[in-house]
Write a protein that holds these residues in place. Structure first.
Motif, PDB file in Angstrom:
ATOM      1  N   TYR A   1     -13.229   8.367  20.851  1.00  0.00           N
ATOM      2  CA  TYR A   1     -13.870   8.912  22.041  1.00  0.00           C
ATOM      3  C   TYR A   1     -15.368   8.761  21.883  1.00  0.00           C
TER       4      TYR A   1
ATOM      5  N   GLU B   1      -8.609   6.614  29.073  1.00  0.00           N
ATOM      6  CA  GLU B   1      -7.992   6.596  27.743  1.00  0.00           C
ATOM      7  C   GLU B   1      -7.202   5.312  27.524  1.00  0.00           C
ATOM      8  N   LYS B   2      -6.604   4.818  28.610  1.00  0.00           N
ATOM      9  CA  LYS B   2      -5.875   3.555  28.475  1.00  0.00           C
ATOM     10  C   LYS B   2      -6.842   2.434  28.154  1.00  0.00           C
TER      11      LYS B   2
ATOM     12  N   SER C   1     -10.491   2.646  18.568  1.00  0.00           N
ATOM     13  CA  SER C   1     -10.250   3.538  19.692  1.00  0.00           C
ATOM     14  C   SER C   1     -10.689   4.944  19.373  1.00  0.00           C
TER      15      SER C   1
ATOM     16  N   GLU D   1      -3.211   4.655  23.224  1.00  0.00           N
ATOM     17  CA  GLU D   1      -2.276   4.125  22.216  1.00  0.00           C
ATOM     18  C   GLU D   1      -2.122   5.109  21.069  1.00  0.00           C
TER      19      GLU D   1
ATOM     20  N   ALA E   1     -12.782   5.399  12.498  1.00  0.00           N
ATOM     21  CA  ALA E   1     -11.443   5.129  13.024  1.00  0.00           C
ATOM     22  C   ALA E   1     -10.417   5.195  11.899  1.00  0.00           C
TER      23      ALA E   1
ATOM     24  N   LEU F   1      -9.869   2.541  26.847  1.00  0.00           N
ATOM     25  CA  LEU F   1     -10.500   2.663  25.534  1.00  0.00           C
ATOM     26  C   LEU F   1      -9.527   2.379  24.405  1.00  0.00           C
ATOM     27  N   GLY F   2      -8.241   2.474  24.694  1.00  0.00           N
ATOM     28  CA  GLY F   2      -7.253   2.264  23.643  1.00  0.00           C
ATOM     29  C   GLY F   2      -6.858   3.566  22.977  1.00  0.00           C
ATOM     30  N   THR F   3      -7.517   4.682  23.355  1.00  0.00           N
ATOM     31  CA  THR F   3      -7.160   5.942  22.722  1.00  0.00           C
ATOM     32  C   THR F   3      -5.780   6.415  23.167  1.00  0.00           C
TER      33      THR F   3
ATOM     34  N   ARG G   1      -9.336  -2.487  19.041  1.00  0.00           N
ATOM     35  CA  ARG G   1     -10.702  -2.014  19.224  1.00  0.00           C
ATOM     36  C   ARG G   1     -10.729  -0.634  18.620  1.00  0.00           C
TER      37      ARG G   1
END
Lengths: 307, 368, 244
Positions: free
Chosen positions: A87, B198-199, A85, B205, A141, B201-203, A83
């Motif tokens: 913010y 954050e976990k 990722s 990672e 991204a 959302l994947g951020t 996805r």
């Protein structure tokens, strides 16, 4: 070699997610990992980006071992997870700035690399990432993954959920990045995108079915393949299933792709059979195999072996 | 260092742009303090009381009249014997009984001192306390009237006895309690949610696959909340001093240091929660059930620990909030110094080190 | 012979404030047809579909689905259609059987009918040993097949599918299309919403929505001929470029 995998296996509980995977990706190559959801693509990416530890085997990225030198890998690779990722509550520019900072660089320093992607989203640089369209999120991204000038770029399903126009633009961007000496490993469930890679690995149920150039994979299809259609598509499927000469018959867009059991098959026999079964507007034409035909053929053979 | 500042800046953007978290951060403390402050009010009106008058003389009559005349009390009955006190209370309407000793006037004249016992139903400790204060002030006023022009003053001594809940909690008890809850909420719940976000959302990672080491990620996530929690603690203390006129007896510096210690303790709990939960929802549930409930129920904030069953009393010992409330109570209400709360402080320090150790051990540099 | 139309849409429009999400669209879908409703994300296809299944009211225009007006008889429309989406269709924490009982129940099927239907369904899909396992434990492709069968439980006249086969492995995907063709051959109308152009290739006719309007409507073969390309993906790209 930019990426090397030797006999990598990984299980979750009892499910084998990856089963004895080995392949190599050359520097500057655009390498595609092609397979459906659940084939093990994401697990493989996570092992290579040092997020997961393999159960067996060894792997290295940009010359660093994924276990021993994981910190070096983290400094030298760019990763875009499944996805996009980002913010959501930060603006385009803030997102990019943030990722530049944590990699110890600035947007200005590597602007050249992302320039032709970033100019497309720059008009929206004060918009929050959450308010962008799928295509723009994807571009942002990608910029974020590139901002520290990585040697190897990992893109996990970058085109899922994105409209065809953005998908096409995205692949054009990848082609240009390749020219800047970045090795790219990209995964996708779309077989039509396989054509755009230098080499591809077909992956299904945690196993590699085939590794080659897209062209070679298509031309190496072992059987003759015919596209067939009549006015009654469902009846046609049923009748082909009971036709003794049928090896496989799958819907394929407007047509059915039919492969015969024997090399001595002639199309006229099938036409006769279909007329006899009262089909109208019959078309039977020899055609060339697609990556998807190969994928189905190999995964079927693979399943038979397993049983 | 530049990375670190970049990280913290980003974290502040998150906090400032999310209305919900802003409300929890700044609205909540004010709302809670106000709510508790005004709900636990010192005002009483028309409280039903009963009289047990062993003396039945001029002075007791005058006192009874004064009490009956005040808007605070209404006399609902006269009883004639000590044995009736308990049953009167048990009927539930009567909140207090005034027990005048035998020979009240005589004692006042001969010994210059007479005693009246104020018995209050302390199941509602705040009301009980307020009642005895009000009765006390009526008695004092009467005493001043009597003493006008006298050389040797008469003294009427009220003796307060709490029935049913002898260890009465102070009215001001809510301030330490609310402060503890809010610090717990902000520090533990907000950090655990912001990490699990954050976990989800994947951020996370991407952060893991970056040169930031995990320690920097965690500290970066925690520092903004330390600052915010300290601001919160200050706001609460200021509110209670200026709005509720609560006297802070002890050293403000010590209060600040102890609060910071508790904040760090709560943050380490928050990190620990985020290591075991993978969604914001799970983090929130664990924080609420695992932290908030025990803080509210078992820390001695609402229910006195001494009246809990033994197993619960033992459990209350492992709740950091209990020790923090004891420290706060000591400093704010009793004005004691570190010499009196060193034991509680050491326990909190020990717990903090344990939680930090555990979360560092549990924190993964990878995804599993 | 004129084909019987089960979906009839005339000048359907939906506005959100000043923004027109769907602009004056008109089309018909015949009985037993597999109709592809294509468009990029945000082109308005979800909004249009919501009006057709009776959960969103049109601002202007008229639409009848299964013979009922979507504005005045939304409840009757809902009884006569089935719906399945890629994102949600079955409860992962219920077993296959429990899902069947639940969905049969909300459509008011009697328990004997549900019992009978679930038996047929399980037989057809060859899921005997899986009937009591949680849906969440099944591979994606199987889930989709079960979901499709469940959407058919109450014998709807039309079934709406939202991106039914995205990400599914190629073989299962074809099995899924076989199921669709089977139902179509029985006279059920299939309405597929998708932004995957390869799914479009399987439809009898497709419409392509761009910015709230239907910009193309024909068989895949004719569209490819008209734009002189060999895939629906390229048709879409050319169309998008022409409009820009």
């Amino acid at each position: 070699m930019s990426i090397i995998l030797n006999n990598i296996s990984k299980s979750y509980d009892k499910v084998k997610a990856l089963d004895d995977i080995s392949f190599e990706v050359k520097p500057g190559e655009l390498f595609g990992l092609i397979g459906p959801d659940g084939a093990g693509k994401t697990t493989l990416f996570r092992i290579l980006t040092t997020l997961l530890i393999q159960d067996e085997g060894s792997a290295s990225v940009a010359g660093y071992d994924v276990l021993k030198h994981y910190k070096d890998i983290r400094n030298h690779v760019g990763y875009m997870p499944g996805r996009f990722s980002l913010y959501q509550d930060l603006t385009v520019e803030e997102n990019l700035n943030f990722f530049a900072t944590i990699f110890g660089t600035t947007i200005a320093e590597n602007y050249e690399l992302i320039k032709d992607i970033y100019v497309q989203i720059e008009p929206f640089k004060n918009r929050r990432a959450g308010k962008l369209s799928g295509g723009m999120k994807q571009k942002l991204a990608l910029c974020c993954a590139l901002i520290h000038k990585p040697k190897v770029l990992f893109l996990d399903e970058p085109t899922t959920g994105v409209d065809p126009v953005s998908r096409k633009e995205f692949w054009e961007m990848l082609k240009r990045l390749q020219q800047k000496d970045i090795t790219i490993l990209v995964s996708t469930p779309y077989m039509d995108e396989a054509e755009l890679c230098d080499r591809i690995a077909l992956i299904s149920d945690g196993k590699i079915l085939e590794i080659n150039t897209p062209e070679a994979i298509r031309t190496l299809f072992p059987k003759k393949i015919y596209k067939v259609r009549t006015s009654q598509i469902y009846q046609l499927i049923m009748d082909l299933r009971s036709y003794p000469e049928t090896h496989s018959a799958y819907p394929f867009g407007e047509y059915l792709h039919f492969t015969p059991k024997t090399a001595s098959f002639v199309a006229e026999d099938l036409e006769k059979y279909l007329i006899q079964r009262e089909h109208r507007d019959i078309e039977v034409m020899e055609t060339v195999a697609t990556i998807e035909d190969t994928f189905m053929d190999l995964s079927r053979a693979n399943e038979l072996v397993n049983r | 260092m530049k990375r670190f500042i970049g990280f913290i800046t980003k974290e502040f953007y998150h906090i400032l742009r999310d209305r919900r978290s802003l409300f929890i951060l700044f609205g909540m403390p004010i709302v809670q303090v106000m709510l508790f402050g005004f709900a636990i009010t010192n005002e009483i009106n028309n409280v039903d009381i009963a009289i047990l008058d062993h003396s039945k003389d001029v002075n007791t009559k005058e006192i009874i009249n004064k009490i009956a005349a005040s808007k605070y009390f209404s006399i609902k009955g006269f009883i004639s014997h000590e044995d009736e006190i308990e049953s009167t209370f048990k009927k539930g309407k009567i909140k207090a009984v005034l027990n005048f000793e035998k020979d009240f006037s005589k004692n006042l004249v001969t010994q210059k001192k007479a005693t009246v016992q104020i018995l209050t139903d302390a199941t509602d400790p705040n009301t009980a306390n307020t009642i005895s204060n009000y009765v006390g002030s009526i008695l004092q006023k009467y005493q001043q009237e009597l003493n006008r022009g006298l050389n040797i003053p008469y003294q009427i001594a009220p003796k307060t006895r709490m029935v049913f809940n002898p260890e009465l909690k102070s009215v001001y008890m809510f301030v330490p309690g609310v402060m503890t809850i809010i610090l717990m909420l902000v520090s533990a719940m907000m950090t655990s949610i912001s990490i699990t976000k954050e976990k989800e959302l994947g951020t996370m990672e991407i952060l893991l696959v970056s040169p930031l080491n995990p320690f920097q990620v965690i500290v970066g996530k925690v520092v903004p909340y330390i600052l915010l929690s300290i601001i919160n603690a200050t706001v609460i203390i200021l509110l209670s001093i200026f709005v509720f006129k609560m006297p802070v007896q002890g050293s403000l510096f010590l209060l600040g240091m102890e609060s910071t210690l508790f904040i760090v303790n709560a943050l380490s709990l928050g990190i620990l929660i985020s290591t075991i939960s993978s969604t914001q929802q799970a983090a929130m549930m664990i924080s609420l059930m695992g932290l908030m409930l025990p803080v509210i129920l078992l820390s001695g904030f609402i229910f006195p620990i001494s009246s809990m069953p033994l197993p619960l009393q033992m459990i209350s010992n492992i709740i950091p909030a209990k020790w923090f409330i004891m420290i706060l109570k000591g400093i704010m209400l009793k004005g004691v110094g570190l010499a009196y709360v060193w034991k509680e402080t050491l326990i909190l320090i020990g717990m903090t080190i344990f939680f930090i150790g555990l979360s560092v051990k549990k924190y993964k540099i990878r995804l599993e | 012979m004129k084909k019987e139309n089960v979906i009839q849409v005339e000048n359907l429009t939906k506005m959100f404030g000043d923004f027109t999400a769907v602009k004056n669209i008109s089309f018909e879908v015949g009985r037993g047809e597999v109709f592809g409703f294509l468009g990029a994300n945000g082109a308005g296809k979800t909004t249009a579909m919501k009006m057709l299944i009776g959960i969103s009211k049109p601002t202007h225009g008229k639409a009848t689905v299964a013979g009922y007006d979507v504005l005045t008889h939304a409840e009757k429309v809902k009884r006569n259609i089935g719906y399945m989406s890629q994102r949600f269709s079955l409860y992962n924490d219920l077993t296959i059987k429990e899902n069947i009982v639940f969905f049969g129940g909300i459509y008011g099927l009697s328990s004997s009918t549900i019992k009978e239907k679930s038996q047929t369904l399980i037989n057809e899909l060859g899921l005997h040993d899986k009937a009591n396992s949680l849906v969440g434990s099944l591979p994606l492709g199987w889930k989709q097949k079960v979901a499709f069968s469940v959407a058919l439980l109450h014998n709807p006249k039309i079934i709406f599918l939202d991106e039914p086969t995205g990400g599914v492995d190629p073989i299962t995907r074809r099995q899924f299309w076989e199921m669709i063709y089977r139902e179509a051959s029985k006279g059920v109308t299939i309405f597929v919403t998708t932004h995957y152009m390869d799914e479009a290739e399987y439809c009898d006719r497709v419409s392509i929505m761009v910015a709230g309007k239907i910009e193309a409507l024909d068989t895949p073969k004719n569209l490819k001929g008209q734009f002189q390309v060999d895939s629906m993906n390229k048709v879409f790209l050319k169309l998008a470029r022409n409009i820009e």
